[in-house]
Write a protein that holds these residues in place. Sequence first.
Motif, PDB file in Angstrom:
ATOM      1  N   SER A 180     -13.076  80.772   8.253  1.00  0.00           N
ATOM      2  CA  SER A 180     -13.728  81.159   9.504  1.00  0.00           C
ATOM      3  C   SER A 180     -13.115  80.378  10.655  1.00  0.00           C
ATOM      4  O   SER A 180     -12.455  79.348  10.453  1.00  0.00           O
ATOM      5  N   PHE A 181     -13.339  80.863  11.858  1.00  0.00           N
ATOM      6  CA  PHE A 181     -12.935  80.141  13.060  1.00  0.00           C
ATOM      7  C   PHE A 181     -13.742  80.676  14.232  1.00  0.00           C
ATOM      8  O   PHE A 181     -14.387  81.723  14.140  1.00  0.00           O
ATOM      9  N   ASN A 182     -13.714  79.933  15.312  1.00  0.00           N
ATOM     10  CA  ASN A 182     -14.469  80.317  16.508  1.00  0.00           C
ATOM     11  C   ASN A 182     -13.700  81.360  17.315  1.00  0.00           C
ATOM     12  O   ASN A 182     -12.470  81.324  17.396  1.00  0.00           O
ATOM     13  N   ILE A 183     -14.456  82.262  17.923  1.00  0.00           N
ATOM     14  CA  ILE A 183     -13.874  83.253  18.824  1.00  0.00           C
ATOM     15  C   ILE A 183     -14.287  82.898  20.249  1.00  0.00           C
ATOM     16  O   ILE A 183     -15.464  82.745  20.542  1.00  0.00           O
ATOM     17  N   ARG A 184     -13.284  82.725  21.106  1.00  0.00           N
ATOM     18  CA  ARG A 184     -13.567  82.442  22.518  1.00  0.00           C
ATOM     19  C   ARG A 184     -13.376  83.726  23.322  1.00  0.00           C
ATOM     20  O   ARG A 184     -12.272  84.227  23.465  1.00  0.00           O
ATOM     21  N   ASN A 185     -14.484  84.250  23.814  1.00  0.00           N
ATOM     22  CA  ASN A 185     -14.459  85.515  24.536  1.00  0.00           C
ATOM     23  C   ASN A 185     -14.109  85.312  26.012  1.00  0.00           C
ATOM     24  O   ASN A 185     -14.648  84.426  26.672  1.00  0.00           O
ATOM     25  N   HIS A 186     -13.208  86.153  26.498  1.00  0.00           N
ATOM     26  CA  HIS A 186     -12.830  86.157  27.911  1.00  0.00           C
ATOM     27  C   HIS A 186     -13.350  87.443  28.543  1.00  0.00           C
ATOM     28  O   HIS A 186     -13.131  88.541  28.019  1.00  0.00           O
ATOM     29  N   TYR A 187     -14.034  87.293  29.663  1.00  0.00           N
ATOM     30  CA  TYR A 187     -14.703  88.414  30.335  1.00  0.00           C
ATOM     31  C   TYR A 187     -14.218  88.495  31.771  1.00  0.00           C
ATOM     32  O   TYR A 187     -14.411  87.555  32.551  1.00  0.00           O
ATOM     33  N   CYS A 188     -13.551  89.601  32.111  1.00  0.00           N
ATOM     34  CA  CYS A 188     -12.980  89.762  33.456  1.00  0.00           C
ATOM     35  C   CYS A 188     -12.088  88.575  33.812  1.00  0.00           C
ATOM     36  O   CYS A 188     -12.102  88.080  34.954  1.00  0.00           O
ATOM     37  N   GLY A 189     -11.356  88.083  32.811  1.00  0.00           N
ATOM     38  CA  GLY A 189     -10.426  86.976  33.012  1.00  0.00           C
ATOM     39  C   GLY A 189     -11.037  85.597  32.911  1.00  0.00           C
ATOM     40  O   GLY A 189     -10.312  84.592  33.010  1.00  0.00           O
ATOM     41  N   LYS A 190     -12.339  85.488  32.695  1.00  0.00           N
ATOM     42  CA  LYS A 190     -13.011  84.197  32.640  1.00  0.00           C
ATOM     43  C   LYS A 190     -13.484  83.899  31.215  1.00  0.00           C
ATOM     44  O   LYS A 190     -14.082  84.756  30.557  1.00  0.00           O
ATOM     45  N   ALA A 191     -13.215  82.681  30.742  1.00  0.00           N
ATOM     46  CA  ALA A 191     -13.696  82.264  29.424  1.00  0.00           C
ATOM     47  C   ALA A 191     -15.200  82.038  29.493  1.00  0.00           C
ATOM     48  O   ALA A 191     -15.680  81.266  30.335  1.00  0.00           O
ATOM     49  N   ILE A 192     -15.950  82.712  28.630  1.00  0.00           N
ATOM     50  CA  ILE A 192     -17.404  82.584  28.612  1.00  0.00           C
ATOM     51  C   ILE A 192     -17.788  81.500  27.612  1.00  0.00           C
ATOM     52  O   ILE A 192     -17.401  81.551  26.445  1.00  0.00           O
ATOM     53  N   ARG A 193     -18.568  80.528  28.060  1.00  0.00           N
ATOM     54  CA  ARG A 193     -18.881  79.366  27.225  1.00  0.00           C
ATOM     55  C   ARG A 193     -20.301  79.406  26.656  1.00  0.00           C
ATOM     56  O   ARG A 193     -20.654  78.577  25.823  1.00  0.00           O
ATOM     57  N   HIS A 194     -21.097  80.358  27.112  1.00  0.00           N
ATOM     58  CA  HIS A 194     -22.490  80.435  26.646  1.00  0.00           C
ATOM     59  C   HIS A 194     -22.839  81.883  26.316  1.00  0.00           C
ATOM     60  O   HIS A 194     -22.032  82.560  25.713  1.00  0.00           O
ATOM     61  N   CYS A 195     -24.030  82.337  26.648  1.00  0.00           N
ATOM     62  CA  CYS A 195     -24.482  83.717  26.399  1.00  0.00           C
ATOM     63  C   CYS A 195     -24.540  84.053  24.909  1.00  0.00           C
ATOM     64  O   CYS A 195     -24.658  85.219  24.540  1.00  0.00           O
ATOM     65  N   GLY A 196     -24.419  83.048  24.043  1.00  0.00           N
ATOM     66  CA  GLY A 196     -24.328  83.325  22.615  1.00  0.00           C
ATOM     67  C   GLY A 196     -22.937  83.789  22.220  1.00  0.00           C
ATOM     68  O   GLY A 196     -22.711  84.195  21.079  1.00  0.00           O
ATOM     69  N   TRP A 197     -21.989  83.716  23.147  1.00  0.00           N
ATOM     70  CA  TRP A 197     -20.620  84.177  22.915  1.00  0.00           C
ATOM     71  C   TRP A 197     -19.685  83.063  22.470  1.00  0.00           C
ATOM     72  O   TRP A 197     -18.564  83.338  22.065  1.00  0.00           O
ATOM     73  N   TYR A 198     -20.110  81.803  22.577  1.00  0.00           N
ATOM     74  CA  TYR A 198     -19.268  80.703  22.100  1.00  0.00           C
ATOM     75  C   TYR A 198     -20.137  79.496  21.751  1.00  0.00           C
ATOM     76  O   TYR A 198     -21.057  79.179  22.501  1.00  0.00           O
ATOM     77  N   PRO A 199     -19.868  78.833  20.609  1.00  0.00           N
ATOM     78  CA  PRO A 199     -18.870  79.264  19.619  1.00  0.00           C
ATOM     79  C   PRO A 199     -19.383  80.454  18.814  1.00  0.00           C
ATOM     80  O   PRO A 199     -20.542  80.487  18.410  1.00  0.00           O
ATOM     81  N   ASP A 200     -18.542  81.433  18.647  1.00  0.00           N
ATOM     82  CA  ASP A 200     -18.890  82.677  17.960  1.00  0.00           C
ATOM     83  C   ASP A 200     -18.102  82.697  16.649  1.00  0.00           C
ATOM     84  O   ASP A 200     -16.986  83.215  16.599  1.00  0.00           O
ATOM     85  N   LYS A 201     -18.674  82.102  15.608  1.00  0.00           N
ATOM     86  CA  LYS A 201     -17.942  81.876  14.354  1.00  0.00           C
ATOM     87  C   LYS A 201     -17.939  83.117  13.471  1.00  0.00           C
ATOM     88  O   LYS A 201     -18.978  83.722  13.241  1.00  0.00           O
ATOM     89  N   HIS A 202     -16.749  83.490  12.986  1.00  0.00           N
ATOM     90  CA  HIS A 202     -16.616  84.643  12.095  1.00  0.00           C
ATOM     91  C   HIS A 202     -15.584  84.356  11.003  1.00  0.00           C
ATOM     92  O   HIS A 202     -14.640  83.597  11.218  1.00  0.00           O
TER      93      HIS A 202
END
Length: 250
Positions: A106-128
Amino acid sequence: MPLSVIIITYNEERNIGRCLESLTGIADDILVVDSFSTDKTEEICQQYSARFIQRRFDGYSNQKRFATEHAKFDYVLSLDADEALSPELKTSILNEKNKWSKPCYSFNIRNHYCGKAIRHCGWYPDKHVRLFNRSVTNWTQKEVHESIAVNDNKAVMHLKGDLLHFTCSSITEHQEKEKKYARMNADILAKKGKNILWITPYIKGAFRFFKTYVIKLGILDGYYGFIISKTLAKSSFYKYSWARNAIRKK
């Protein structure tokens, strides 16, 4: 030891080059299963010597199962076209390739939204789990949000480094994507046939906003944290509203 990489695509000319470039020096086999793209996806894949198979899309899980079965090697790394390996994650995978000490990684997925790295919202760390031995496990049968079936957490090693996910380049794109997921989830919910009260869509939508924006600290992601929270809330509302309407029509 060798590694296969599988990617499913449909009109991904904007993203697929970045994804394939990140695989340089790590993939021994790249298989792209495409749902009959009409853009330059195939042309770009050929530039990276990826095997390219076209198959009618019949669900994310089925598409990825097909790709897994047609990979050349047992150890399979599954990526989406809008994802790319970070240098740190690439190094972690290369180190494991020498010995493959676990059947799942597994590893963390860092989501980028409209060019910005999202650090919260349940989007990081997003382990899969995205790297696995297909002789030991495979994809679940879920139609939406498919995942690798893991029955023993001891069989999973968490790797350092992030998988970079360039999820949406615009708010409109995110809204359309969430509507699509809401429709698919509504169909699944409607098949169960359980009664849904008229107020349920409102409660579910409101709670989804509160969970994302407050509990998951989306507020700390500023403007985009608010937009993400609102979009996910609408998606939840649509899911239960559409499912309720479908059940009432039966």
